[in-house]
Design a protein around this motif. Structure first.
Motif, PDB file in Angstrom:
ATOM      1  N   UNK A  29       0.871  -1.178   0.000  1.00 35.41           N
ATOM      2  CA  UNK A  29       0.000   0.000   0.000  1.00 35.41           C
ATOM      3  C   UNK A  29       0.903   1.221   0.000  1.00 35.41           C
ATOM      4  N   UNK A  30       0.745   2.063  -1.004  1.00 35.75           N
ATOM      5  CA  UNK A  30       1.566   3.265  -1.121  1.00 35.75           C
ATOM      6  C   UNK A  30       1.214   4.273  -0.048  1.00 35.75           C
ATOM      7  N   UNK A  31       2.198   5.037   0.412  1.00 36.81           N
ATOM      8  CA  UNK A  31       1.866   6.192   1.252  1.00 36.81           C
ATOM      9  C   UNK A  31       0.984   7.141   0.442  1.00 36.81           C
ATOM     10  N   UNK A  32       0.090   7.819   1.111  1.00 36.84           N
ATOM     11  CA  UNK A  32      -0.892   8.662   0.418  1.00 36.84           C
ATOM     12  C   UNK A  32      -0.238   9.695  -0.488  1.00 36.84           C
ATOM     13  N   UNK A  33       0.908  10.258  -0.082  1.00 37.53           N
ATOM     14  CA  UNK A  33       1.558  11.273  -0.920  1.00 37.53           C
ATOM     15  C   UNK A  33       2.213  10.677  -2.162  1.00 37.53           C
ATOM     16  N   UNK A  34       2.430   9.366  -2.177  1.00 36.35           N
ATOM     17  CA  UNK A  34       2.915   8.694  -3.381  1.00 36.35           C
ATOM     18  C   UNK A  34       1.744   8.262  -4.258  1.00 36.35           C
ATOM     19  N   UNK A  35       0.636   7.909  -3.641  1.00 35.44           N
ATOM     20  CA  UNK A  35      -0.556   7.507  -4.395  1.00 35.44           C
ATOM     21  C   UNK A  35      -1.148   8.705  -5.140  1.00 35.44           C
ATOM     22  N   UNK A  36      -1.121   9.874  -4.507  1.00 33.77           N
ATOM     23  CA  UNK A  36      -1.699  11.093  -5.085  1.00 33.77           C
ATOM     24  C   UNK A  36      -0.683  12.216  -4.944  1.00 33.77           C
ATOM     25  N   UNK A  37       0.018  12.520  -6.023  1.00 31.83           N
ATOM     26  CA  UNK A  37       1.071  13.529  -5.979  1.00 31.83           C
ATOM     27  C   UNK A  37       0.546  14.859  -6.499  1.00 31.83           C
ATOM     28  N   UNK A  66     -12.207  19.580  -3.412  1.00 30.87           N
ATOM     29  CA  UNK A  66     -12.626  20.955  -3.136  1.00 30.87           C
ATOM     30  C   UNK A  66     -11.399  21.856  -3.149  1.00 30.87           C
ATOM     31  N   UNK A  67     -11.589  23.072  -3.630  1.00 29.76           N
ATOM     32  CA  UNK A  67     -10.512  24.057  -3.659  1.00 29.76           C
ATOM     33  C   UNK A  67     -11.061  25.349  -3.085  1.00 29.76           C
ATOM     34  N   UNK A  68     -10.315  25.920  -2.136  1.00 28.63           N
ATOM     35  CA  UNK A  68     -10.735  27.211  -1.581  1.00 28.63           C
ATOM     36  C   UNK A  68      -9.525  28.121  -1.401  1.00 28.63           C
ATOM     37  N   UNK A  69      -9.770  29.418  -1.510  1.00 22.36           N
ATOM     38  CA  UNK A  69      -8.710  30.415  -1.366  1.00 22.36           C
ATOM     39  C   UNK A  69      -8.491  30.707   0.113  1.00 22.36           C
ATOM     40  N   UNK A  70      -7.228  30.691   0.527  1.00 24.48           N
ATOM     41  CA  UNK A  70      -6.860  31.109   1.886  1.00 24.48           C
ATOM     42  C   UNK A  70      -6.375  32.558   1.885  1.00 24.48           C
ATOM     43  N   UNK A  71      -5.596  32.923   0.869  1.00 19.74           N
ATOM     44  CA  UNK A  71      -5.071  34.283   0.728  1.00 19.74           C
ATOM     45  C   UNK A  71      -5.101  34.663  -0.742  1.00 19.74           C
ATOM     46  N   UNK A  72      -5.458  35.878  -1.060  1.00 22.54           N
ATOM     47  CA  UNK A  72      -5.930  36.906  -0.156  1.00 22.54           C
ATOM     48  C   UNK A  72      -7.365  36.635   0.293  1.00 22.54           C
ATOM     49  N   UNK A  73      -7.654  37.015   1.503  1.00 18.49           N
ATOM     50  CA  UNK A  73      -9.009  36.829   2.001  1.00 18.49           C
ATOM     51  C   UNK A  73      -9.968  37.653   1.152  1.00 18.49           C
ATOM     52  N   UNK A 117      -6.334  26.014  -0.235  1.00 20.87           N
ATOM     53  CA  UNK A 117      -6.551  24.768   0.508  1.00 20.87           C
ATOM     54  C   UNK A 117      -7.220  23.803  -0.468  1.00 20.87           C
ATOM     55  N   UNK A 118      -6.597  22.642  -0.659  1.00 23.16           N
ATOM     56  CA  UNK A 118      -7.111  21.645  -1.590  1.00 23.16           C
ATOM     57  C   UNK A 118      -7.439  20.389  -0.799  1.00 23.16           C
ATOM     58  N   UNK A 126      -9.128  -2.042  -4.262  1.00 24.62           N
ATOM     59  CA  UNK A 126      -9.215  -3.313  -3.558  1.00 24.62           C
ATOM     60  C   UNK A 126      -8.337  -3.440  -2.324  1.00 24.62           C
ATOM     61  N   UNK A 127      -7.641  -2.361  -1.932  1.00 29.09           N
ATOM     62  CA  UNK A 127      -6.736  -2.448  -0.786  1.00 29.09           C
ATOM     63  C   UNK A 127      -7.161  -1.572   0.384  1.00 29.09           C
ATOM     64  N   UNK A 128      -7.256  -0.279   0.127  1.00 31.43           N
ATOM     65  CA  UNK A 128      -7.520   0.668   1.211  1.00 31.43           C
ATOM     66  C   UNK A 128      -8.087   1.955   0.633  1.00 31.43           C
ATOM     67  N   UNK A 129      -8.948   2.601   1.403  1.00 26.73           N
ATOM     68  CA  UNK A 129      -9.351   3.965   1.087  1.00 26.73           C
ATOM     69  C   UNK A 129      -8.613   4.869   2.063  1.00 26.73           C
ATOM     70  N   UNK A 130      -7.950   5.841   1.508  1.00 17.18           N
ATOM     71  CA  UNK A 130      -7.179   6.772   2.325  1.00 17.18           C
ATOM     72  C   UNK A 130      -8.122   7.757   3.007  1.00 17.18           C
ATOM     73  N   UNK A 131      -7.744   8.258   4.165  1.00 21.92           N
ATOM     74  CA  UNK A 131      -8.582   9.288   4.795  1.00 21.92           C
ATOM     75  C   UNK A 131      -8.558  10.562   3.945  1.00 21.92           C
ATOM     76  N   UNK A 132      -9.561  11.420   4.114  1.00 27.09           N
ATOM     77  CA  UNK A 132      -9.558  12.688   3.370  1.00 27.09           C
ATOM     78  C   UNK A 132      -8.249  13.450   3.607  1.00 27.09           C
ATOM     79  N   UNK A 133      -7.744  14.033   2.540  1.00 27.24           N
ATOM     80  CA  UNK A 133      -6.484  14.778   2.602  1.00 27.24           C
ATOM     81  C   UNK A 133      -6.761  16.267   2.466  1.00 27.24           C
ATOM     82  N   UNK A 134      -5.988  17.067   3.185  1.00 27.49           N
ATOM     83  CA  UNK A 134      -6.084  18.523   3.094  1.00 27.49           C
ATOM     84  C   UNK A 134      -4.668  19.050   2.898  1.00 27.49           C
TER      85      UNK A 134
END
Length: 143
Positions: A29-37, A66-73, A117-118, A126-134
């Motif tokens: 099972x790949x680390x999440x940052x390798x599964x989704x770069x 989801x995509x949201x702007x953090x800066x500029x407010x 913020x993404x 068939x292996x694992x569902x990763x938790x939501x990533x932020x």
């Protein structure tokens, strides 16, 4: 007895330890940052470029992105138009739309955001569902 022992030794492979290893080991099972770069987020020519490279055997849920702007407010993106994706029968959510291999989005934005913020979520088939990533990222502005 000695003859029987010699016969067993001759019948065993040189790497007797290989007999103790399972023949079909479970896929890693790949680390999440390798599964989704997540690639660097760019703003150029009035467009925001967001892309994620998705490892083979993995997929991202379309409706979890989801995509949201953090800066500029105060800067609003509006709804980011995602490609349709492909239909997938998911064991947890039923029929959903997913992305495989790569998700690439260009979104029209007149003023460049500085930080985003993404959010996304996906699975290894068939292996694992990763938790939501932020991920909070700084946008590279190419003028």
């Amino acid at each position: 007895m000695l003859a029987a022992s010699l016969m067993l030794t001759a019948a065993c492979p040189a790497d007797a330890g290989s007999l103790l290893k399972p023949r079909d080991s479970a896929p890693a099972i790949l680390p999440v940052n390798d599964a989704f770069q997540l690639q660097p987020v760019l703003w150029r020519d009035g467009k925001l470029d967001i892309s994620l490279d998705i490892a083979p055997g993995c997929y991202l849920y379309r409706d979890k992105i989801q995509v949201e702007v953090l800066e500029p407010t105060g800067l609003k993106l509006g709804r980011v138009a995602l490609p349709p994706g492909e239909l997938h029968q998911d064991e947890h959510f039923g029929v959903v739309r997913v992305f495989r291999q790569q998700l690439a989005v260009q979104h029209r934005v007149d003023h460049p955001p500085q930080r985003l913020r993404i959010r996304y979520q996906g699975c290894a088939e068939g292996l694992v569902c990763y938790p939501p990533q932020v991920r909070e990222v700084t946008v590279e502005s190419l003028r």
